[in-house]
Design an enzyme around this catalytic site. Structure first.
Site, PDB file in Angstrom:
ATOM      1  N   HIS A  50     -14.538  53.041 -56.116  1.00 55.71           N
ATOM      2  CA  HIS A  50     -13.237  52.880 -56.766  1.00 55.71           C
ATOM      3  C   HIS A  50     -12.402  51.740 -56.209  1.00 55.71           C
ATOM      4  O   HIS A  50     -11.248  51.922 -55.839  1.00 55.71           O
ATOM      5  CB  HIS A  50     -12.437  54.192 -56.697  1.00 55.71           C
ATOM      6  CG  HIS A  50     -12.859  55.185 -57.735  1.00 55.71           C
ATOM      7  ND1 HIS A  50     -12.821  54.901 -59.081  1.00 55.71           N
ATOM      8  CD2 HIS A  50     -13.359  56.430 -57.633  1.00 55.71           C
ATOM      9  CE1 HIS A  50     -13.282  55.935 -59.761  1.00 55.71           C
ATOM     10  NE2 HIS A  50     -13.623  56.881 -58.906  1.00 55.71           N
ATOM     11  N   ASP A  97     -18.979  54.240 -60.470  1.00 54.75           N
ATOM     12  CA  ASP A  97     -17.535  54.203 -60.195  1.00 54.75           C
ATOM     13  C   ASP A  97     -17.206  53.189 -59.103  1.00 54.75           C
ATOM     14  O   ASP A  97     -16.564  53.503 -58.095  1.00 54.75           O
ATOM     15  CB  ASP A  97     -17.009  55.597 -59.839  1.00 54.75           C
ATOM     16  CG  ASP A  97     -16.727  56.429 -61.084  1.00 54.75           C
ATOM     17  OD1 ASP A  97     -16.110  57.494 -60.965  1.00 54.75           O
ATOM     18  OD2 ASP A  97     -17.143  56.007 -62.191  1.00 54.75           O
ATOM     19  N   HIS A 119     -16.582  55.300 -64.976  1.00 56.82           N
ATOM     20  CA  HIS A 119     -15.562  54.249 -64.945  1.00 56.82           C
ATOM     21  C   HIS A 119     -16.120  52.869 -65.242  1.00 56.82           C
ATOM     22  O   HIS A 119     -15.367  51.900 -65.324  1.00 56.82           O
ATOM     23  CB  HIS A 119     -14.825  54.255 -63.593  1.00 56.82           C
ATOM     24  CG  HIS A 119     -13.739  55.285 -63.534  1.00 56.82           C
ATOM     25  ND1 HIS A 119     -12.411  54.997 -63.741  1.00 56.82           N
ATOM     26  CD2 HIS A 119     -13.800  56.619 -63.331  1.00 56.82           C
ATOM     27  CE1 HIS A 119     -11.695  56.104 -63.637  1.00 56.82           C
ATOM     28  NE2 HIS A 119     -12.516  57.109 -63.387  1.00 56.82           N
ATOM     29  N   HIS A 176     -24.650  59.573 -61.599  1.00 51.57           N
ATOM     30  CA  HIS A 176     -23.237  59.593 -61.210  1.00 51.57           C
ATOM     31  C   HIS A 176     -22.559  60.944 -61.419  1.00 51.57           C
ATOM     32  O   HIS A 176     -21.929  61.480 -60.501  1.00 51.57           O
ATOM     33  CB  HIS A 176     -22.441  58.526 -61.968  1.00 51.57           C
ATOM     34  CG  HIS A 176     -20.971  58.608 -61.705  1.00 51.57           C
ATOM     35  ND1 HIS A 176     -20.412  58.165 -60.528  1.00 51.57           N
ATOM     36  CD2 HIS A 176     -19.948  59.121 -62.430  1.00 51.57           C
ATOM     37  CE1 HIS A 176     -19.100  58.390 -60.554  1.00 51.57           C
ATOM     38  NE2 HIS A 176     -18.798  58.962 -61.703  1.00 51.57           N
ATOM     39  N   HIS A 193     -18.803  61.442 -58.436  1.00 53.42           N
ATOM     40  CA  HIS A 193     -17.864  61.829 -59.503  1.00 53.42           C
ATOM     41  C   HIS A 193     -16.709  62.722 -59.039  1.00 53.42           C
ATOM     42  O   HIS A 193     -15.677  62.761 -59.683  1.00 53.42           O
ATOM     43  CB  HIS A 193     -18.647  62.535 -60.615  1.00 53.42           C
ATOM     44  CG  HIS A 193     -17.968  62.610 -61.947  1.00 53.42           C
ATOM     45  ND1 HIS A 193     -17.226  61.594 -62.499  1.00 53.42           N
ATOM     46  CD2 HIS A 193     -17.929  63.607 -62.860  1.00 53.42           C
ATOM     47  CE1 HIS A 193     -16.783  61.963 -63.690  1.00 53.42           C
ATOM     48  NE2 HIS A 193     -17.189  63.183 -63.933  1.00 53.42           N
ATOM     49  N   ASP A 238      -2.244  44.210 -76.977  1.00 50.28           N
ATOM     50  CA  ASP A 238      -2.086  42.834 -76.500  1.00 50.28           C
ATOM     51  C   ASP A 238      -3.439  42.149 -76.477  1.00 50.28           C
ATOM     52  O   ASP A 238      -4.019  41.898 -75.433  1.00 50.28           O
ATOM     53  CB  ASP A 238      -1.462  42.875 -75.099  1.00 50.28           C
ATOM     54  CG  ASP A 238      -1.312  41.489 -74.499  1.00 50.28           C
ATOM     55  OD1 ASP A 238      -1.359  41.382 -73.255  1.00 50.28           O
ATOM     56  OD2 ASP A 238      -1.170  40.520 -75.272  1.00 50.28           O
ATOM     57  N   SER A 254      -1.969  38.310 -73.259  1.00 49.49           N
ATOM     58  CA  SER A 254      -0.934  37.387 -72.817  1.00 49.49           C
ATOM     59  C   SER A 254       0.074  38.090 -71.930  1.00 49.49           C
ATOM     60  O   SER A 254       0.860  37.466 -71.243  1.00 49.49           O
ATOM     61  CB  SER A 254      -0.209  36.795 -74.033  1.00 49.49           C
ATOM     62  OG  SER A 254       0.444  37.852 -74.720  1.00 49.49           O
ATOM     63  N   GLU A 282       5.144  44.411 -82.540  1.00 47.57           N
ATOM     64  CA  GLU A 282       4.014  45.058 -81.872  1.00 47.57           C
ATOM     65  C   GLU A 282       4.519  46.210 -81.004  1.00 47.57           C
ATOM     66  O   GLU A 282       3.892  47.256 -80.908  1.00 47.57           O
ATOM     67  CB  GLU A 282       3.266  44.051 -80.991  1.00 47.57           C
ATOM     68  CG  GLU A 282       2.423  43.070 -81.781  1.00 47.57           C
ATOM     69  CD  GLU A 282       1.820  41.993 -80.887  1.00 47.57           C
ATOM     70  OE1 GLU A 282       2.483  41.597 -79.899  1.00 47.57           O
ATOM     71  OE2 GLU A 282       0.704  41.550 -81.171  1.00 47.57           O
ATOM     72  N   ASN A 289      14.980  38.163 -71.170  1.00 46.02           N
ATOM     73  CA  ASN A 289      15.362  36.760 -71.422  1.00 46.02           C
ATOM     74  C   ASN A 289      15.672  36.504 -72.888  1.00 46.02           C
ATOM     75  O   ASN A 289      15.778  35.365 -73.317  1.00 46.02           O
ATOM     76  CB  ASN A 289      14.260  35.821 -70.918  1.00 46.02           C
ATOM     77  CG  ASN A 289      12.923  36.183 -71.554  1.00 46.02           C
ATOM     78  OD1 ASN A 289      12.850  37.062 -72.418  1.00 46.02           O
ATOM     79  ND2 ASN A 289      11.884  35.493 -71.142  1.00 46.02           N
TER      80      ASN A 289
END
Lengths: 728, 161
Positions: A189, A216, A249, A300, A486, A663, A667, A674, A705
């Site tokens: 992890h 993982d 994961h 796993h 796990h 997104d 960005s 959105e 802003n």
């Protein structure tokens, strides 16, 4: 004279007295026994606290996973019931996009590193290929010194590793005859310190020192990228010395929620998206299991009663870009009743292939039975979803929906969902679904103490499997031991099922500093596991038992208080339900029932009561005062609408996931529209309604802003809960 | 009489609830069983101070053949223990006196090896691990001595949580 002599004699006498004074043995023994008795009691109380703390972390963790799966299933459902043109669909459709139009060679061109230049300002490691042991160790050293590998080298390294992964089989077969011992590691992890500690204690991977890494590798920790790069580097140098298993994961959908996506985009602002896309494919190409000497299975998550390694060996594993998503053809034929292979209702499917398993007793998951919100059964759910969609202002009407379902289903032979009988049809079993289930079971299942096999409702994926299933599956495959990961374990490892199943977890201090040790296993031709445990932080080794429990406990309680705060309104409502005369007090028993009813975490509320700042008089609790005391720092922005704030806190993981999905160009900012769509999607997924004005207010207030767009990170930060007050 | 009975009932229900809560913490699979090795923690967390031998007696009474303990059998046994106030708590001053007894020279502190010697003898000696843990919280790092009065205060304070 006499005095002096006397004094000397006296002092001599006293000295002798001191030497010969001894507490009668019996008295000393009694005193010692008393102290022993006291101390053991003290330690037991600490153990109780530790166990409660653990339960808190674990239930919040698993509830989060379940949440994630539900969110994903919800999107899948939306996807199948919207016309291609609808804007909502386009917001999320890309996470379901098919890849099969483009061939791997074309992808290789897309991922090509050659055009990326390394500027003179770059002070990180420069890699040369083909990868050698020196280069790989150089990489480890660089990461030890917190350097970042340039995106050019990242793409180059990953590209090479991808080529290798594509020729690996689904199941790695390893033999201990070539080397003396093999080392097996569990979940990491993103905790680089732990991997470095393992390498320090055990040595770097090589042909003589082979390793199995059991999934993982990413999410939650801060250095997931570095771990992957190290593992892939050594894989390239020693393809027969490094064996990687896919974990739950290693999945781009899960990564959206648990931090890996965020980490990559943060570290690689220009090429992050490309790197993520490449990793998405590489994850799907990771092998699913490793078998050592034909006798030890390393996977796993675990197994289920239907696990068949022959099926697993034959499947095209890379079809499953995300383990959460069913295979393509099943989705089409299932029409409106697509559902995850987990969480099927009741025991119908189970009993087909149970090996004489009795009807499941109330086992694990009964704690979370209330949580079993099925998204999948028939028209009751469809009706609910239809209403949500309408509330969300999404365009589809029920008529159109029905038309869509019946038109898609009539074109497929094996679909039996077209009839509107209102009942819940069990998912049609096709070979594809069986195969999919095999894979999900491998990656998501957990062992349980009693016999049988049940859907894993706590996590929302895979099964709970019992000792009888272990015996049957191991027997069927002529195996003697199952090693899986796990689940976090306090000592880093734990046996169960008569020592036939070993859970191995390599991320120390997983929940909090001092919460648990990590462990790895060394195994020779005798296939007897030898354990090495460790804990990565310097400070925590010097913490006493008491201090480390205290620390972990504070952290868990903080996390729990966040949950409580997020559900304030619901809690108040639940308390008031038990207080019809509006006295302001309720009994402890009712308090505990209300807490569990709202939060559904399966925690021992009465035991936790005192640490949640409750005081009782005559067994009655002033709930209004208690709720007031769930204090938090003022968020940076005041919002007129309290309920939207609460919804946000409660669902900040879901929100963030949805943000990141929407997104698409990564960005980091969303337009107002959105943003509005995000909230609409979220409210369609939840019970609460969120009105347009509140959303508009929210959007305006956080557009710092004033440029008409909202920065995701700033948004999440602005509403972070800052240190809830600790009751004394 | 009715009042007494009612009071008794309330008392019993309260006791049952406490036992249930403590049991639940260690009941991983929520099937009303716990591993026999957890019994010590459960009994002690309910406020009892049994010796190891007394604990074994309890286990003998309630253990199932498969090494687990069922709630149905545990509840009556534990209720009786609590109602009878068996294995009473050790008062703080008694504990302090016990340390003072060991501190023959009345120094106000003990050396680590002194304490170790006492703790690791007798009918129920500490294991190596228990000893290490006790020393890690009891020994004052600068002086390498055990100021037992402070130690007792700290443990009592923790216990009041």
């Amino acid at each position: 004279m006499g005095c002096g002599m006397g004094k000397a004699a006296a002092s001599l006498g006293k000295k002798r007295e001191r030497e010969h004074i001894s507490v009668p043995a019996a008295t000393a023994m009694r005193a010692a026994l008393l102290i022993q008795r006291w101390y053991r009691q003290y330690v037991a109380r600490l153990e109780m606290r530790r166990r409660c703390t653990w339960n808190i972390f674990q239930s919040i963790e698993y509830a989060g996973e379940q949440d994630q799966i539900k969110l994903y299933n919800f999107f899948g459902y939306l996807m199948e019931h919207f016309t291609p043109a609808s804007s909502e669909r386009s917001l999320i459709s890309h996470i379901f996009r098919e890849n099969d139009v483009v061939h791997d060679t074309e992808w290789e061109r897309y991922f090509c590193y050659k055009s990326i230049e390394v500027s003179h300002g770059y002070h990180g490691p420069h890699l040369t290929f083909p990868m050698t042991f020196c280069e790989a160790s150089k990489l480890v050293e660089a990461f030890k010194h917190k350097q970042l590998l340039h995106s050019r080298y990242v793409l180059q390294l990953l590209g090479e590793a991808w080529k290798l992964l594509r020729i690996l089989p689904n199941i790695n077969h390893v033999s201990t005859c070539h080397s003396k011992e093999i080392t097996i590691c569990g979940d990491l992890h993103g905790q680089l310190e732990d991997l470095l500690l393992v390498f320090y204690k055990n040595g770097l991977p090589s042909s003589e020192k082979p390793y199995v890494f059991n999934g993982d590798f990413v999410d939650r920790g801060k250095s997931s990228m570095e771990i992957l790069l190290i593992l892939f580097a050594f894989l390239l140098v020693y393809p027969n010395g490094v064996h990687l298993n896919r974990g739950n994961h290693e999945d781009h959908i899960v990564n959206l929620r648990y931090g890996f996506t965020k980490e990559v985009l943060g570290k690689y602002r220009v090429h992050g998206k490309k790197i993520l896309k490449l990793l998405q494919k590489m994850f799907s190409w990771l092998p699913l299991a490793t078998v050592i000497d034909g006798k030890v299975l390393v996977v796993h998550g675990g197994i289920s009663d239907t696990t068949d390694l022959n099926v697993i060996a034959r499947m095209e594993r890379h079809k499953y870009v995300s383990a959460l998503r069913p295979p393509k053809s099943s989705r089409r034929s299932a029409g409106g009743n697509r559902r995850a292979p987990c969480c099927t209702e009741g025991g119908e499917e189970r009993n087909h292939h149970g090996t004489g398993a009795r009807a499941p007793a109330p086992g694990p998951g009964s704690r979370h039975a209330a949580q079993r919100r099925s998204l999948h059964s028939g028209s009751a759910v469809e009706e609910e979803l239809r209403q949500r969609r309408q509330q969300a202002g999404l365009s589809q009407s029920l008529q159109e929906l029905r038309r869509l379902v019946s038109s898609s289903s009539s074109s497929d032979e094996d679909d039996d969902d077209a009839d509107d009988d209102g009942g819940s049809d069990p998912q049609p079993r096709t070979p594809e679904r069986d195969e999919w289930k095999q894979m999900v079971d491998l990656l998501w299942s957990d062992p349980m103490a009693q016999d049988g096999c049940q859907p894993n409702q706590v996590r929302g994926g895979g099964c709970y499997w019992g000792p009888d299933v272990t015996e049957e599956v191991l027997g069927r495959h002529h195996l003697q031991l199952l090693i899986r990961s796990h689940e976090c374990k306090q000592d880093g490892y734990e046996f169960c099922h008569n020592r036939r199943v070993l859970t191995l977890f390599s991320a120390s201090n997983y929940y909090e500093v001092g919460s648990n040790r990590g462990a790895y296993v060394r195994m020779g031709p005798d296939l007897v596991p030898h354990f090495i445990q460790y804990q990565s932080s310097q400070t925590c080794r010097t913490l006493t038992l008491r201090q480390s429990i205290g620390r972990t406990e504070r952290s868990a309680l903080c996390a729990l208080r966040e949950q409580l705060f997020a559900h304030k309104s619901d809690l108040l409502g639940a308390f008031q339900h038990y207080d019809p005369d509006n006295t302001g007090v309720i009994s402890l028993k009712h308090w505990a029932s209300a807490m569990e009813g709202v939060l559904k975490l399966g925690l021992p509320w009465r035991v936790l009561r005192s640490q949640l700042g409750t005081s009782t008089q005559d067994g009655m609790l002033d709930y209004r005062e208690w709720i007031q005391d769930l204090v938090f720092s003022e968020p940076k922005h005041e919002l007129s609408n309290a309920s939207i704030l609460e919804t946000m806190y409660r669902n900040h993981s879901n929100l963030e996931t949805i943000f990141r999905i929407i997104d698409t160009d990564h960005s980091g900012s969303l337009s107002f529209e959105e943003f509005r769509q995000t909230w609409k999607l979220l409210s369609a997924h939840l019970k609460t309604e969120v009105d347009d004005d509140a959303i508009a207010d929210l959007a305006l207030s956080i557009d710092f802003n004033k440029d008409g767009s909202i920065d995701i990170n700033e948004f999440m930060e602005a509403f972070r809960l800052v240190a809830l007050a600790v009751p004394s | 009489m009715a009042d007494d009975r009612e009071r008794a009932e309330i008392l019993v229900t309260g006791v049952h609830k406490r036992i249930n809560d403590a049991f639940q913490v260690f009941d991983h699979d929520l099937n009303k069983t716990v591993d026999v090795r957890e019994i010590g923690a459960i009994v002690r967390s309910l406020g009892c101070f049994p010796t190891e031998a007394e604990l074994l007696d309890i286990i003998d009474e309630v253990e199932e053949p498969n090494g687990f303990i069922c709630f149905e059998r545990f509840l009556p046994t534990m209720s009786k223990i609590l109602m009878e106030n068996k294995y009473r708590p050790i008062p703080e001053d008694t504990l302090l006196k016990a340390f003072e007894v060991l501190d023959q020279q009345k120094k106000g502190h003990l050396e680590p090896n002194e304490l170790t010697e006492y703790m690791r003898q007798g009918d129920e000696p500490f294991t190596q691990l228990e000893m290490e843990e006790m020393l890690s919280s009891a020994v004052e790092p600068d002086s390498n001595l055990i100021y037992y009065k402070d130690f007792v205060n700290m443990m009592v304070l923790d216990g009041e949580r």
